[in-house]
Design an enzyme around this catalytic site. Structure first.
Site, mmCIF file in Angstrom:
data_model
loop_
_atom_site.group_PDB
_atom_site.id
_atom_site.type_symbol
_atom_site.label_atom_id
_atom_site.label_comp_id
_atom_site.label_asym_id
_atom_site.label_seq_id
_atom_site.Cartn_x
_atom_site.Cartn_y
_atom_site.Cartn_z
ATOM 1 N N HIS A 166 -2.264 7.070 4.206
ATOM 2 C CA HIS A 166 -1.181 6.114 4.473
ATOM 3 C C HIS A 166 0.167 6.543 3.899
ATOM 4 C CE1 HIS A 166 -0.354 1.596 5.440
ATOM 5 N NE2 HIS A 166 0.159 2.451 6.320
ATOM 6 N N CYS A 208 0.758 -1.242 0.000
ATOM 7 C CA CYS A 208 0.000 0.000 0.000
ATOM 8 C C CYS A 208 0.796 1.304 0.000
ATOM 9 C CB CYS A 208 -0.979 -0.007 1.162
ATOM 10 S SG CYS A 208 -0.266 -0.604 2.701
#
Length: 438
Positions: free
Chosen positions: A126, A71
């Site tokens: 993130h 990610c």
């Protein structure tokens, strides 16, 4: 030796040439959605009618690649146009670790703002480890409005969203619905200015929690975790449908480029106790999330832009996350960053029936990959070369003829192997190399 005239010819048939001034831009990114998880990408069971219709109204990108098989690095590549190892984001960012996207990086929304766009992020960020003001936020990287979580969130009734630097508190509803609600409000408030909207879903990443009506679609399945996973994908589909319908209702259909994709391949079990919904499909490809095989970062891609893209077409030319920076800058009429290495290229010439010049091939590096020795890879035309961190072991695959990467061709294609080995050596970024503009 490494050119791909056939795939280029296929790609050129996907687009029509038409002038559209400063279109709106909408980028939709699912989390851990596999290449084969959509009906229009071959899943036999998961229902995705809205994304299937989006594909029928646009082009399926069948060789679309995320920035990494995990990610945070993938998102860093998307927003900067650079291999994430260049920017110091080499793995998923743990909360409180102090790792974040460096303030020196220039992102797509920053460049689009300079071209007059209003920008929004709604969903998972993130790219920092803290949202307490001690590390840069989406607002520091060009987002006029942002509604985000540092990493994951409870899918149902989340409590860790931050809006423009301020905690929102406990919310009711599903995260997939809430991020689209925020996006729709942004579209309603933006006025006549061109806008760039990034919706980054938290699903179907663990821990999956799916509303009853979407699980009920799959009530015939015995495994409740499979009902959860399939229903989670169908909910994303529903929310994408809501967003597309709003664009159409506002008369923005022809002047809005919409891209749907995923940040990496589907979650594998890998012995992790929390990975209980690992029902994602990499389609015909080998490997899943964390893998340097195709299944780790070859992801679904759907591009809809009716004013310029032919409906119901398919493009097999390799395109990746790093290509979005130069392409969207060109779309907006602004230069991408020129003071640093960009790893992507502008793929917009495809829309005008012209070839894409890619002097630096698509390449990936994930030092913590979970697929045997492979840590780096490079793709040029139909060929893909894998190598270990020391570049002592190699495997060469023709991923057009051999999607599952079963036949190593290094021995019978020595010229291709040597050329790609040289490119891989040139592109390798040592693990101890600090973040750099080079």
């Amino acid at each position: 030796m490494l050119s791909t005239p056939l795939s280029l010819a296929i790609a050129l048939a996907c687009f029509t040439a038409a002038d559209t001034a400063k279109p709106n831009i909408v980028v939709l990114v699912a989390d851990d959605l596999g290449y084969g998880d959509l009906g229009c990408f071959g899943h036999p069971r998961i229902k995705t009618p809205h994304l299937d219709r989006m594909a029928s109204e646009g082009v399926r990108l069948t060789s679309f690649y995320s920035g990494a098989p995990i990610c945070s690095p993938s998102r860093a590549a998307l927003f900067t146009g650079r291999n994430p190892n260049r920017v110091g984001v080499r793995d998923w960012i743990k909360g409180g670790s102090g790792v974040h996207l460096p303030r020196t990086e220039i992102t797509i929304p920053q460049r689009l703002k300079s071209a007059g766009y209003t920008t929004c992020l709604s969903g998972k960020w993130h790219l920092n480890s803290r949202f307490d003001g001690s590390e840069p936020t989406p607002g520091d990287f060009g987002f006029d409005h942002w509604f985000a979580t540092q990493n994951n969130t409870a899918h149902q009734n989340p409590a860790n969203f931050i809006r423009n630097g301020k905690p929102v508190g406990a919310l009711k509803g599903h995260a997939s619905t809430l991020v689209v609600d925020e996006a729709l409000k942004f579209i309603g408030d933006v006025g006549a200015k061109p806008f760039a909207l990034f919706v980054t879903f938290h699903a179907p990443h663990e821990q999956v929690a799916t509303p009853g009506p979407y699980k009920a679609i799959y009530s015939d399945l015995k495994d409740p975790t499979m009902r959860d996973y399939y229903g989670s994908v169908s909910l994303i589909d529903h929310e994408v449908g809501r967003l597309l319908e709003t664009l159409d209702a506002r008369g923005l259909r022809d002047q809005t480029l919409v891209l749907f994709t995923s940040d990496n391949g589907p979650q594998a079990l890998l012995g992790y106790p929390n990975a209980i919904h690992s029902h994602g499909s990499a389609g015909p490809f080998r490997g899943m999330k964390l893998s340097m095989y195709e299944g780790g970062y070859r992801v679904p891609g759907i591009l809809r832009w009716p004013a310029r893209v032919k409906a119901a077409t398919e493009c097999s030319v390799p395109i990746g996350f790093t290509d979005l920076m130069p392409s969207l800058c060109a779309l907006a009429g602004v230069e991408p960053p020129v003071d640093r290495t960009l790893d992507g290229v502008n793929f917009l010439p495809l829309l005008d029936g012209k070839p894409v010049d890619r002097p630096r091939p698509l390449h990936w590096q994930f030092d913590y990959a979970d697929n045997g020795p492979w840590r780096v890879s490079v793709r040029r035309g139909p060929w893909k070369l894998l190598a270990d961190a020391k570049q002592e072991q190699f495997a060469l695959y023709n991923v057009v003829e051999d999607a599952a990467e079963t036949r190593d061709r290094a021995a019978d294609q020595p010229e291709v192997f040597k050329a790609m080995q040289s490119e891989l050596e040139r592109l390798y970024i040592p693990e101890n190399k600090p973040a750099s503009l080079d």
